[in-house]
Enzyme design. Structure first.
Site, PDB file in Angstrom:
ATOM      1  N   SER A 289       1.014  -1.341   0.270  1.00  0.00           N
ATOM      2  CA  SER A 289      -0.037   0.041  -0.294  1.00  0.00           C
ATOM      3  C   SER A 289       0.739   1.091   0.306  1.00  0.00           C
ATOM      4  O   SER A 289       2.295   0.604   0.318  1.00  0.00           O
ATOM      5  CB  SER A 289      -0.848  -0.845   1.393  1.00  0.00           C
ATOM      6  OG  SER A 289      -1.613   1.124   1.223  1.00  0.00           O
ATOM      7  N   ASN A 290       0.435   2.664  -0.392  1.00  0.00           N
ATOM      8  CA  ASN A 290       1.527   3.389   0.748  1.00  0.00           C
ATOM      9  C   ASN A 290       0.581   4.849   1.258  1.00  0.00           C
ATOM     10  O   ASN A 290      -0.129   4.208   2.125  1.00  0.00           O
ATOM     11  CB  ASN A 290       0.852   4.366  -1.067  1.00  0.00           C
ATOM     12  CG  ASN A 290      -0.464   4.292  -1.738  1.00  0.00           C
ATOM     13  OD1 ASN A 290      -1.444   5.265  -0.582  1.00  0.00           O
ATOM     14  ND2 ASN A 290      -1.078   3.640  -2.457  1.00  0.00           N
TER      15      ASN A 290
END
Ligand code: C5P
Length: 217
Positions: free
Chosen positions: A21-22
């Site tokens: 993810s980020n």
């Protein structure tokens, strides 16, 4: 005006307990949804997993992966006057998500990754009858990179922000952006709370929609 806003990150599963993810918090997208509601717009908020509360008046569509976001955008874009792609879509996903938790190993481990589909670039001509607004989070060469994305993803405008620091942009309550338009114009929104930046963006967006309507009549 009917507006579809995407917000937050995507999660690409590695196995049942891990994902790629980020740092996207969803704050900018949620602020845009709120600013649109304040103006009386009808808002569909397509959101990745975030820790903030969505505005009650928005129709919320929750997604987790980039493939789910792809399907949700394609489903909702046709009824929209504006699409704001604020979501930070993962660029890669594990080629094959494991169905069982991967065992820890004592040696180096590499994970095959496949590029995700580019949602903006995938929109067909008929999906582009709405105003298409992209985002570009950059750590360097902001203008060149943003303008390249504006053209490649066939957007009407792209909102570029510098994410090289920690006092602005991702996770922060503040942002400062430069908006690049397909006709070559640009507009700067100086550092302010995301709520304020969102209102400015909605002003720009609704002016563009008005101009389009006047052209058509
Ligand atoms: O290429 P990059 O991720 O920097 O592009 C940013 C813009 O493209 C954002 O508006 C983002 O929501 C959109 N995007 C997309 N599909 C992807 C990756 C990004 O629509 N797979």
């Amino acid at each position: 005006m009917r507006i579809v806003v995407t917000a937050g990150p995507t999660r690409e599963p590695i196995d049942p307990v891990r994902f790629i993810s980020n740092r996207s918090s969803g704050k900018m997208g949620y602020a845009i949804a709120e600013a649109a509601l304040e103006r009386g717009d009808v808002v569909t908020l397509i959101s990745g997993p975030v820790a903030i509360t969505p505005p009650k008046e928005a129709a919320l569509v929750q997604i987790t992966t980039s493939d789910e976001l792809y399907a949700a955008v394609h489903q909702h874009v046709r009824d929209a006057d504006v699409l704001v792609m604020c979501a930070a879509v993962s660029d890669y996903k594990p080629t094959q998500a494991a169905t069982r938790k991967l065992e820890k190993q004592t040696r180096d481990f590499s994970l095959p990754l496949t590029p995700t589909r580019d949602i903006l670039a995938s929109l067909a001509r008929e999906d582009r009858s709405c105003l298409v607004v992209g985002f570009a989070a950059e750590t360097h060469d902001l203008e060149t990179r943003a303008r390249t994305k504006l053209a490649r993803k066939n957007c009407d405008m792209i909102v570029a922000n510098d994410v090289s620091g920690t006092d602005l942009g991702m996770e922060s309550d503040y942002n400062a952006v430069t908006v690049f338009f397909a006709n070559g114009d640009r507009k700067q929104i100086t550092r302010a709370k995301k709520r304020i930046v969102a209102r400015e963006l909605m002003k720009i967006i609704s002016e563009m929609i008005e101009k389009r309507l006047t052209k058509k009549t």
